[in-house]
Design a protein around this motif. Structure first.
Motif, mmCIF file in Angstrom:
data_model
loop_
_atom_site.group_PDB
_atom_site.id
_atom_site.type_symbol
_atom_site.label_atom_id
_atom_site.label_comp_id
_atom_site.label_asym_id
_atom_site.label_seq_id
_atom_site.Cartn_x
_atom_site.Cartn_y
_atom_site.Cartn_z
ATOM 1 N N ASP A 173 169.381 147.634 32.014
ATOM 2 C CA ASP A 173 167.925 147.779 31.869
ATOM 3 C C ASP A 173 167.241 146.425 32.059
ATOM 4 O O ASP A 173 166.243 146.300 32.779
ATOM 5 C CB ASP A 173 167.564 148.303 30.469
ATOM 6 N N TRP A 206 161.337 149.530 24.615
ATOM 7 C CA TRP A 206 162.387 150.533 24.792
ATOM 8 C C TRP A 206 163.629 150.086 24.045
ATOM 9 O O TRP A 206 163.849 148.896 23.834
ATOM 10 C CB TRP A 206 162.694 150.740 26.276
ATOM 11 N N ARG A 208 167.853 151.732 22.897
ATOM 12 C CA ARG A 208 168.853 152.794 22.770
ATOM 13 C C ARG A 208 169.586 152.641 21.435
ATOM 14 O O ARG A 208 169.641 151.557 20.869
ATOM 15 C CB ARG A 208 169.868 152.709 23.920
ATOM 16 N N MET A 232 164.762 158.650 26.214
ATOM 17 C CA MET A 232 165.277 158.278 27.531
ATOM 18 C C MET A 232 165.304 159.481 28.458
ATOM 19 O O MET A 232 164.924 159.398 29.626
ATOM 20 C CB MET A 232 166.673 157.680 27.404
ATOM 21 N N SER A 243 166.750 157.221 21.111
ATOM 22 C CA SER A 243 166.313 156.280 22.142
ATOM 23 C C SER A 243 164.828 156.486 22.369
ATOM 24 O O SER A 243 164.298 157.567 22.130
ATOM 25 C CB SER A 243 167.068 156.520 23.450
ATOM 26 N N ARG A 260 164.584 154.127 33.355
ATOM 27 C CA ARG A 260 165.421 155.286 33.680
ATOM 28 C C ARG A 260 166.138 155.142 35.013
ATOM 29 O O ARG A 260 166.935 156.004 35.381
ATOM 30 C CB ARG A 260 164.562 156.552 33.686
#
Length: 262
Positions: A173, A206, A208, A232, A243, A260
């Motif tokens: 990412d 963002w 995870r 996500m 996420s 993404r």
């Protein structure tokens, strides 16, 4: 501050927990130089803060459920309402004497967060929101940033530590995003990252591998300030998925496409 009775309980409770943790934080700064270190002390402070919050919220609303980071989940008589609490978001910062940590309290109704409070005692910043009522920091109305060009935007994230299965994807990412934006910050407190998107300090966030207590309050605060927030998988549930992609309305589609890898 004006809000519902539930919101007032949340704010009062967050302030009480904040006062206790500020005292503990002063002790941590002293423990930094000790041979034993502050680890065990911080663990006790975290647990004590959750106990204070649990007791206050359950006394005010005894039929509601309770989900916290430190203790077992309590299923209330009212199956539609649940408190979701992180008593100390940014524990590692707290442990190292860095004043960037917060108390996060959310109220969930029928699986959706409908009220949220994120309190940063070190800066005395209380972020709060109720669904349909807007978002605020102390007495000031919050609104996401107005930036629409990726090259102008600063984003926030959290990077996993240890042998996490999310590390490769998180690094990928970063590799895609860094060339396209003005910078990425990693400050170690997901709840405050969401609150900062709401305040326009970050353009997006963002991460995870999170838990419901990391995200619940931030979701409602960010959305009420005008942000978009999705898992996500755009069809997924953020709290179940763990996420999140969150950004202002003008940059969200561009940002989400990069994260993404669409």
């Amino acid at each position: 501050m004006s809000g519902s009775a539930n919101l007032n309980v949340m704010i009062k409770t967050a302030r009480a927990a904040g006062r206790q943790l500020v005292k503990d934080f002063a002790e941590v700064e002293q423990l930094q130089v000790s041979r034993k270190g502050p680890g065990d002390f911080v663990s006790r402070a975290d647990t004590a803060a959750e106990q204070l919050i649990r007791e206050a919220l359950m006394e005010a609303r005894p039929t509601y459920g309770f989900l916290g980071e430190e203790g077992e989940e309590h299923h209330g008589e009212d199956p539609t309402r649940r408190w979701i609490v992180d008593p100390l978001d940014g524990t590692t910062n707290f442990l190292h004497g860095m004043p960037h940590w917060a108390i996060s309290i959310a109220l969930e109704h029928k699986g959706q967060p409908v009220a949220g409070v994120i309190y940063d005692p070190a800066k005395d910043e209380m972020f709060w929101a109720e669904k349909g009522q807007g978002a605020y920091m102390n007495e000031s109305r919050l609104r996401v940033s107005a930036r629409t060009k990726m090259a102008d935007c600063v984003f926030a994230t959290g990077l996993p530590y240890g042998p996490s299965k999310h590390l490769p994807a998180s690094l990928q990412d970063m590799a895609r995003l860094l060339p396209a934006c003005a910078g990425v910050r990693r400050w170690g407190a997901a709840a405050l990252d969401m609150a900062y998107v709401a305040a326009g300090r970050y353009d997006g966030f963002w991460e995870r591998g999170l838990n419901a207590w990391d995200l619940a309050a931030g979701i409602v605060i960010a959305r009420e300030a005008g942000a978009f927030a999705e898992a996500m998988d755009a069809r997924g549930n953020i709290l179940e998925d763990g996420s999140v992609i969150c950004a202002n309305d003008g940059i969200f589609e561009q940002f989400a496409k990069v994260i993404r890898n669409a």
